[in-house]
Enzyme design. Structure first.
Site, PDB file in Angstrom:
ATOM      1  N   ASP A  25       3.887 -25.003 -40.348  1.00 40.32           N
ATOM      2  CA  ASP A  25       4.605 -23.738 -40.516  1.00 40.32           C
ATOM      3  C   ASP A  25       5.798 -23.854 -41.465  1.00 40.32           C
ATOM      4  O   ASP A  25       6.554 -22.894 -41.639  1.00 40.32           O
ATOM      5  CB  ASP A  25       5.098 -23.242 -39.158  1.00 40.32           C
ATOM      6  N   TYR A 145      15.782 -26.999 -29.855  1.00 36.63           N
ATOM      7  CA  TYR A 145      16.653 -28.067 -30.338  1.00 36.63           C
ATOM      8  C   TYR A 145      18.120 -27.697 -30.130  1.00 36.63           C
ATOM      9  O   TYR A 145      18.474 -26.519 -30.187  1.00 36.63           O
ATOM     10  CB  TYR A 145      16.427 -28.314 -31.834  1.00 36.63           C
ATOM     11  N   LYS A 175       8.459 -28.870 -27.235  1.00 34.17           N
ATOM     12  CA  LYS A 175       8.690 -29.762 -28.364  1.00 34.17           C
ATOM     13  C   LYS A 175      10.190 -29.856 -28.586  1.00 34.17           C
ATOM     14  O   LYS A 175      10.875 -28.827 -28.701  1.00 34.17           O
ATOM     15  CB  LYS A 175       8.010 -29.237 -29.628  1.00 34.17           C
TER      16      LYS A 175
END
Length: 260
Positions: A25, A145, A175
């Site tokens: 992506d 994140y 993730k």
């Protein structure tokens, strides 16, 4: 939740309980970057290399998914931003769960930057996506994140917080960044009820990348990897992904995997 279970079988290896996901992506955020110029070819290399799934934006699905090589799981990415934005950490929704279903997706993914100025909006949007995923039986991969002013992106406390937020939002897969230390990462994965995958980040040497993956899985409790640039920007992506799968699913030593 039988729909989620069936679709997850196309992403998670049923024998190892692990997965190798290759995100593709990056073009949305970074433009025409190295490795993603010929999408049908790179998708064929990835599938022939043995990866479990790829991540694509909706417009790129028609570029080559399931038209070349062996079959491979499809994760449609729903959120995006560009590096031209003064705040590239601000992710917005550009696709829906229903659109992903129409494209034949096996899962959807969304991105949250915890600690960024627009954190609350991203969390709210992912909350809506999670509700739709439950409604349609669609697995949800949350990429999350710690990113913001004054935040250490490798802090075990911050990464652990990210993982907990994703789990609380209803993620089926998570993730996030690897802490760089298997002891601290094991503490994070042990406290989470869903599989946690490590991100790859910028490209590193073949052996270095595989050694990090092996450490994170065998000692840190990671359930697999989601490596983008660290895979598709290799001189021979197919061979590197074959070695990566040997490490993740075959428990091979990285040096042996590279020789094979």
């Amino acid at each position: 939740m039988i729909g989620k279970a069936i679709r997850l079988e196309r992403i998670m290896n049923r024998n190892t309980g692990r997965t190798v996901v290759i995100p593709l992506d990056h073009g949305f955020s970074m433009g025409q970057i190295e490795g993603l110029g010929d999408m049908p070819k790179i998708i064929a290399d990835i599938s022939d290399g043995g990866a479990n799934a790829i991540v694509l934006h909706k417009g790129m699905v028609k570029a080559g998914h399931r038209k070349h090589g062996r079959d491979i799981g499809l994760i449609v990415h729903l959120s995006a931003s560009t590096s031209l934005n003064p705040d590239p950490n601000d992710k917005v929704m550009v696709c829906t769960v229903e659109e992903a279903i129409a494209l034949g997706a096996d899962a959807v993914s969304v991105h949250i930057n915890l600690g960024a100025p627009h954190e609350s909006k991203m969390i709210e949007e992912v909350g809506r996506v999670s509700r739709e995923c439950t409604k349609w039986g669609m697995p949800l991969l949350i990429m999350i994140y710690p990113r913001g002013e004054g935040i250490d992106p490798k802090s075990p406390q911050a990464i652990g917080h990210c993982v907990r937020v994703a789990e609380e939002l209803g993620a089926d897969l998570i993730k996030t960044s690897y802490t760089g230390d298997p002891v601290s990462f094991k503490k994070i994965t042990s406290a989470c009820s869903v599989p946690v995958l490590i991100a790859g980040g910028e490209k590193a040497a073949d052996l270095e990348s595989l050694e990090t993956v092996r450490e994170a899985i065998t000692k840190g409790g990671a359930a697999g990897v989601a490596l983008g640039r660290n895979s598709f920007q290799r001189e021979n992506p197919k061979e590197f992904i074959q070695a990566l799968c040997c490490v993740v699913h075959g428990n091979k030593d990285p040096r042996e995997a590279l020789k094979l």
